[in-house]
Design an enzyme around this catalytic site. Structure first.
Site, PDB file in Angstrom:
ATOM      1  N   SER A  37      44.630  43.947  38.376  1.00 12.68           N
ATOM      2  CA  SER A  37      43.376  43.395  38.890  1.00 12.68           C
ATOM      3  C   SER A  37      42.222  43.724  37.929  1.00 12.68           C
ATOM      4  O   SER A  37      41.445  42.849  37.529  1.00 12.68           O
ATOM      5  CB  SER A  37      43.122  43.982  40.284  1.00 12.68           C
ATOM      6  OG  SER A  37      41.808  43.779  40.689  1.00 12.68           O
ATOM      7  N   LYS A  44      40.465  40.849  34.685  1.00 12.95           N
ATOM      8  CA  LYS A  44      39.047  40.485  34.539  1.00 12.95           C
ATOM      9  C   LYS A  44      38.545  40.848  33.142  1.00 12.95           C
ATOM     10  O   LYS A  44      37.788  40.102  32.530  1.00 12.95           O
ATOM     11  CB  LYS A  44      38.221  41.196  35.620  1.00 12.95           C
ATOM     12  CG  LYS A  44      38.418  40.564  36.988  1.00 12.95           C
ATOM     13  CD  LYS A  44      37.770  41.348  38.102  1.00 12.95           C
ATOM     14  CE  LYS A  44      38.596  42.502  38.545  1.00 12.95           C
ATOM     15  NZ  LYS A  44      38.463  42.993  39.883  1.00 12.95           N
ATOM     16  N   ASP A  96      42.865  36.807  41.128  1.00 14.98           N
ATOM     17  CA  ASP A  96      42.539  38.192  41.473  1.00 14.98           C
ATOM     18  C   ASP A  96      41.593  38.244  42.673  1.00 14.98           C
ATOM     19  O   ASP A  96      41.771  39.075  43.560  1.00 14.98           O
ATOM     20  CB  ASP A  96      41.900  38.919  40.280  1.00 14.98           C
ATOM     21  CG  ASP A  96      41.415  40.297  40.695  1.00 14.98           C
ATOM     22  OD1 ASP A  96      42.274  41.104  41.101  1.00 14.98           O
ATOM     23  OD2 ASP A  96      40.208  40.554  40.670  1.00 14.98           O
TER      24      ASP A  96
HETATM   25  N1  URA Z   1      38.868  47.468  41.076  1.00 12.88           N
HETATM   26  C1  URA Z   1      39.411  46.239  40.884  1.00 12.88           C
HETATM   27  O1  URA Z   1      38.826  45.395  40.228  1.00 12.88           O
HETATM   28  N2  URA Z   1      40.609  45.976  41.423  1.00 12.88           N
HETATM   29  C2  URA Z   1      41.305  46.871  42.148  1.00 12.88           C
HETATM   30  O2  URA Z   1      42.385  46.576  42.593  1.00 12.88           O
HETATM   31  C3  URA Z   1      40.724  48.129  42.334  1.00 12.88           C
HETATM   32  C4  URA Z   1      39.504  48.404  41.779  1.00 12.88           C
END
Ligand code: URA
Length: 427
Positions: free
Chosen positions: A186, A190, A164
């Site tokens: 994305s 996380k 990512d």
């Molecule tokens: N926040 C993120 O972590 N990823 C994105 O693509 C957009 C906002």
């Protein structure tokens, strides 16, 4: 792992076909290892932006990014875990309040947060206004603090979702940030790698948000909830208003000060309302019965938990927060109800005052920002202070004031009103 051709995968998505789990996993794995070049990944990102991805593909992409790095595991805590993520806005200091508040109810809150970029602020920058506060905890320090305090706010270690990090930087320079499958995978990669069992998302909508329309925000919220559900994380989302700033303080130390006000039982109504709505969702997502969260704010329990969290990470709340050398106040030129105060303009002005950064490596000015003396819906009289700008030097004011040009409207005929902050729920 099977071997594929990167060109064939790009062509398949370019022509609007669905990619298999194996193709996605291979592409992400090879990209993380550096075998697939940036230009090929850029082409795939653009094909995804143009042709979209199904729920299955988006979940597979998320899982492939989770698999690119380490995964945290808090099962040894023997307690429910819950986390909150906001898609980012202006004056959004809710994480600072919600993390200790939720920990008061026996839920462990492993909050991995980021820094601000552009007009939106970041939780780590805000907390670093507190003298000595440390944003970088190892996985074992996080686990230790979750055992002792029940809550931790930390920067994500570099071991988490390296795919990512690489892809996000690439999207930033290839016009492919605004794709819902790419944004959703994305964010969720996380959160899944972080090991939380339940998650509440605050999807902001409006001028100061990533998503400007309620329709796009709803689509993002539904995609995020679907990915979480597919990954076995109890996930819910609230869509909340970001057409005007949240609360009365914008800027790092200023927002810490306002968060402490709310944790002490005071603070602006919009901040309290969002905090309570998100807290109720977090408790429900973690499987707990309804609780009196407002009481935990007014009786000092949440504040005591915040103090423990800050202290455990080296912060000294007895030291004064930084304050700016210079200030300039803007006054109302007529009387009326403040019907509009544009979040994006205020965010840009605060950024120009020094509260935000332009590039990742820039330093933020913790003392810079804006204090609003009136919020949308309030009556203002001619000559009354509307907002005060704070900066380290006077030369910062002109460009900030330029950003605020046309950002607010006063209506002599409108009635005062209470702004609706929580718009929709997705689960
Ligand atoms: N926040 C993120 O972590 N990823 C994105 O693509 C957009 C906002």
């Amino acid at each position: 792992m099977n071997s594929f051709s990167a060109v064939e995968i790009i062509v398949a998505k370019r022509d609007g076909n669905a990619l298999s789990k194996e193709q996605i996993a291979w592409m992400i794995d090879q990209y993380t290892k550096g075998t697939i070049a940036d230009e090929q990944m850029s082409a795939l990102a653009m094909a995804i932006l143009l042709n979209g991805m199904s729920r299955q593909e988006t979940s597979d992409l998320t899982q492939a990014m989770v698999a690119s790095g380490e995964k945290l595991n808090f099962a040894s805590l023997g307690r429910p875990t819950s986390d909150k993520h906001s898609t980012g806005g202006v004056g959004d200091k809710i994480t600072l309040i919600l993390t200790p508040l939720i920990a008061c109810f026996g839920i462990a809150v492993p909050q991995l947060s980021g820094r601000g970029l552009g007009h939106t602020g970041g939780t780590l920058d805000k907390l670093e206004s507190i003298s000595g506060w440390n944003a970088h905890l190892s996985n074992s320090q996080m686990l230790q603090q979750l055992k002792s305090v029940g809550a931790v706010i930390s920067a994500a270690g570099s071991g988490l979702t390296p795919a990512d990090s690489k892809l996000y930087s690439l999207r930033d320079v290839t016009g492919t940030v605004e794709s819902i499958p790419l944004i959703a995978s994305s964010i969720m990669s996380k959160k899944i790698a972080e090991g939380t069992k339940s998650l509440v998302l605050d999807v902001k909508t409006g001028t100061g948000a990533f998503m400007k329309s309620v329709e796009r925000s709803r689509e993002l919220a539904q995609t995020l909830v679907a990915i979480g559900t597919d990954a076995g994380v109890a996930t819910r989302a609230l869509i909340t208003d970001m057409n005007t700033p949240l609360g009365r303080q914008i800027g790092n130390a200023l927002e810490v000060q306002e968060a402490i006000e709310v944790l002490s039982g005071g603070g602006p109504n919009d901040v309290i309302e969002i905090t309570i709505a998100l807290a109720n969702e977090m408790l429900a997502a973690a499987g707990l019965p309804v609780q009196d969260v407002a009481d935990a704010l007014s009786n000092g329990r949440a504040l005591a938990k915040f103090e423990q969290l800050i202290q455990a990470q080296g912060g000294d709340l007895a030291k004064p927060l930084p304050s700016a050398n210079e200030s300039q106040t803007i006054y109302a030129s007529s009387s009326g109800v403040l019907t509009e105060l544009d979040a994006l303009s205020v965010g840009i002005a605060s950024w120009r005052l020094g509260a935000g950064r332009e590039r990742k490596e820039d330093q933020v000015d913790h003392a810079a920002g804006i204090t609003l003396h009136a919020q949308v819906g309030e009556q203002v009289t001619k000559g009354q202070a509307l907002m005060t700008l704070h900066a380290s030097s006077e030369d910062k004011f002109a460009r900030a004031i330029e950003a605020l040009d046309g950002s607010f409207k006063l209506s002599a005929s409108a009635q005062t009103f209470e702004r609706q902050v929580v718009l929709e729920k997705v689960q």
